[in-house]
Write a protein that holds these residues in place. Sequence first.
Motif, short mmCIF file in Angstrom:
data_model
loop_
_atom_site.label_atom_id
_atom_site.label_comp_id
_atom_site.label_asym_id
_atom_site.label_seq_id
_atom_site.Cartn_x
_atom_site.Cartn_y
_atom_site.Cartn_z
N ARG B 190 0.83 -1.20 0.00
CA ARG B 190 0.00 0.00 0.00
C ARG B 190 0.87 1.26 0.00
NH1 ARG B 190 -3.97 1.92 4.78
NH2 ARG B 190 -2.02 2.85 5.43
N VAL B 191 0.65 2.15 -0.96
CA VAL B 191 1.43 3.39 -1.05
C VAL B 191 0.87 4.42 -0.08
CG1 VAL B 191 2.06 5.31 -2.57
CG2 VAL B 191 2.14 2.97 -3.43
N SER B 192 -0.45 4.58 -0.07
CA SER B 192 -1.11 5.51 0.85
C SER B 192 -2.54 5.05 1.04
CB SER B 192 -1.09 6.94 0.30
OG SER B 192 -1.93 7.01 -0.83
N GLU B 193 -3.21 5.67 2.01
CA GLU B 193 -4.63 5.38 2.25
C GLU B 193 -5.45 5.66 0.99
OE1 GLU B 193 -7.45 3.86 4.49
OE2 GLU B 193 -5.61 4.38 5.54
N THR B 213 8.51 11.07 -9.53
CA THR B 213 7.13 11.26 -9.06
C THR B 213 6.56 10.06 -8.29
OG1 THR B 213 5.91 10.46 -10.98
CG2 THR B 213 6.62 12.76 -11.05
N LEU B 214 7.43 9.11 -7.94
CA LEU B 214 6.93 7.95 -7.19
C LEU B 214 7.13 8.21 -5.70
CD1 LEU B 214 8.39 5.21 -9.55
CD2 LEU B 214 6.11 6.19 -9.56
N ARG B 215 6.22 9.00 -5.14
CA ARG B 215 6.34 9.47 -3.77
C ARG B 215 5.78 8.45 -2.79
NH1 ARG B 215 2.57 13.30 -3.44
NH2 ARG B 215 1.85 12.91 -5.53
N PRO B 216 6.41 8.31 -1.62
CA PRO B 216 5.74 7.53 -0.58
C PRO B 216 4.54 8.35 -0.09
CG PRO B 216 7.74 8.53 0.29
CD PRO B 216 7.69 8.87 -1.16
N ASP B 217 3.47 7.70 0.31
CA ASP B 217 2.29 8.38 0.82
C ASP B 217 1.68 9.33 -0.23
OD1 ASP B 217 0.41 8.66 2.80
OD2 ASP B 217 1.32 10.47 3.61
N ALA B 218 1.67 8.90 -1.49
CA ALA B 218 1.12 9.75 -2.56
C ALA B 218 -0.38 9.96 -2.36
CB ALA B 218 1.37 9.08 -3.92
N ALA B 219 -0.78 11.22 -2.28
CA ALA B 219 -2.21 11.55 -2.12
C ALA B 219 -2.38 13.03 -2.37
CB ALA B 219 -2.70 11.18 -0.72
N GLN B 220 -3.56 13.43 -2.82
CA GLN B 220 -3.90 14.85 -2.92
C GLN B 220 -4.62 15.21 -1.62
OE1 GLN B 220 -2.58 16.58 -5.00
NE2 GLN B 220 -2.28 15.43 -6.89
N LYS B 221 -3.87 15.83 -0.71
CA LYS B 221 -4.38 16.05 0.65
C LYS B 221 -5.73 16.80 0.69
CE LYS B 221 -0.93 14.22 3.15
NZ LYS B 221 -0.09 13.63 2.13
N PRO B 222 -5.89 17.94 -0.04
CA PRO B 222 -7.18 18.64 0.08
C PRO B 222 -8.35 17.78 -0.39
CG PRO B 222 -5.58 19.97 -1.13
CD PRO B 222 -4.97 18.63 -0.95
#
Lengths: 229, 258
Positions: B190-193, B213-222
């Motif tokens: 799992r990369v992020s929720e 661009t392969l970030r850990p915890d990739a998500a658009q926070k807003p």
Amino acid sequence: MREIQAFNRFQRSMHLHYIHFMVIFFLTGLPQVAPHHFRWLLYFFWVPFAWFSPQTTYLSGGMKVAMVLHRLAAVGLLIYAPLFALRELKNMGRWQIWPEGGPGAGIAELIKHYLSFQPGRFGKYNFGQKCLAWLTIVATGIMIVSGCILMFKDAFSPSAWRWARFFHDVGFFIFLVILPIHIYMALHPLNRKGFRAMFETGTLPEDYVKTHHPLWWEKIKSRGGGSMS
Amino acid sequence: MKVSMLYDMQACIRCYACSVQCGIENRARLSRDGRGTPERVLENQRPELRFIFPVFHYLGNYPGRAVSYVHHCMHCENAPCARRCPAAAIEVKPYGPVVIHEERCIGCRACVEACPFNVPRFAPRMGKTYKCFMCYDRLEAGLPPACVEACPARALYFGTREEVLEEGRRRVSRYEKRLGETFTLYGAERVSEATGYLHWVTVGPAAILEDYTLRPDAAQKPIEALDAVRTIGWVLFGASAAGVIGHFFYSLGKRVEE
């Protein structure tokens, strides 16, 4: 009996059109904010549209129509709201929504009025109405700014779209929470005179103002007039 | 049974045959679907139909370090784009791929807002948004995705999820042994929720994955915060509605008393 002007024609007209805009915003916005629960609304938008574009489904065609109507209502509000704001800003010093006493006293008077059904010592507006007025001003500002970003996406970055989407949702939920209370209180028999003033005459009987809005009546007396916005 | 793709950054020779083949396949698909003659569909450029392509960007202060990453859909397990699409135009296939149905897309770009990897591309000329759908029609016909077939270096690999993860781990351990560097199989876990695991996993050096661009915890926070806003909003609405109903009955009771 002498009547005291509570709302002028422009304020009543703005309030009435705000209701029209809100009905359109809610009917067209709910399928966007909670699609799983309100997709059925799209059928009503899609059925007339399907006559012109039979290859669409209620989801694609209906949502497209809903979004167009949402934006048309937004354009209407964008024309109306600045006119209202400019006119009201001129009279800012005479606004009756500034705090009068602390929140504790305000809540105590609300309890007296709505639970004991005795006239509270209110100004033109009670504590609840003032909170509602300020929340409406703030939420309208949030909705207009974030809505403009979402409507003119090409002029902004995707990051701006995301924050606009976030704040558009926040603004929507502020309205969703305060509007049922506002509508219920407006329709409650205790506030029948206020309802009549907003939707029919624009005025309140002098005796009613003396008993139900004593703080406001004192201001009217001190200014020696019969009309305060 | 879930399927997955593997992209091996180390094995990739940057020939972009995958990108060329993707554009050809998607235009040929239009012809196969009866949406134009082969000549007509190939005559139209339709750049939005290339779902995998290189993107150049510069890292650090000017003149910076040039990095080109391969832009493609990650086919997230939780697919934020599908969750946010108001027209239900995005479907998560039971075997993994995340598919935009072009005919249902209304071009609202909610998927662009939601995607943690900025994948979907809006085509103003068509008024719709496009992204890779892992050639799901080819998969259902027993064929691999077109880009995998085109890759001369076997940097793209397709199979069941188990096969792909096994192949990925094999490559990671081989590179680590030969190059003495830590490698990662990005998307295996799992990369992020927001995303869950990915159906398009990437083998690459751990130290530089974020540059690609392969970030850990990739998500658009807003956008992910919208769920909390909506939950709180509906609870407060319920409380306000309950207050109104309660006061209505209280008022009725008072009236009867009087």
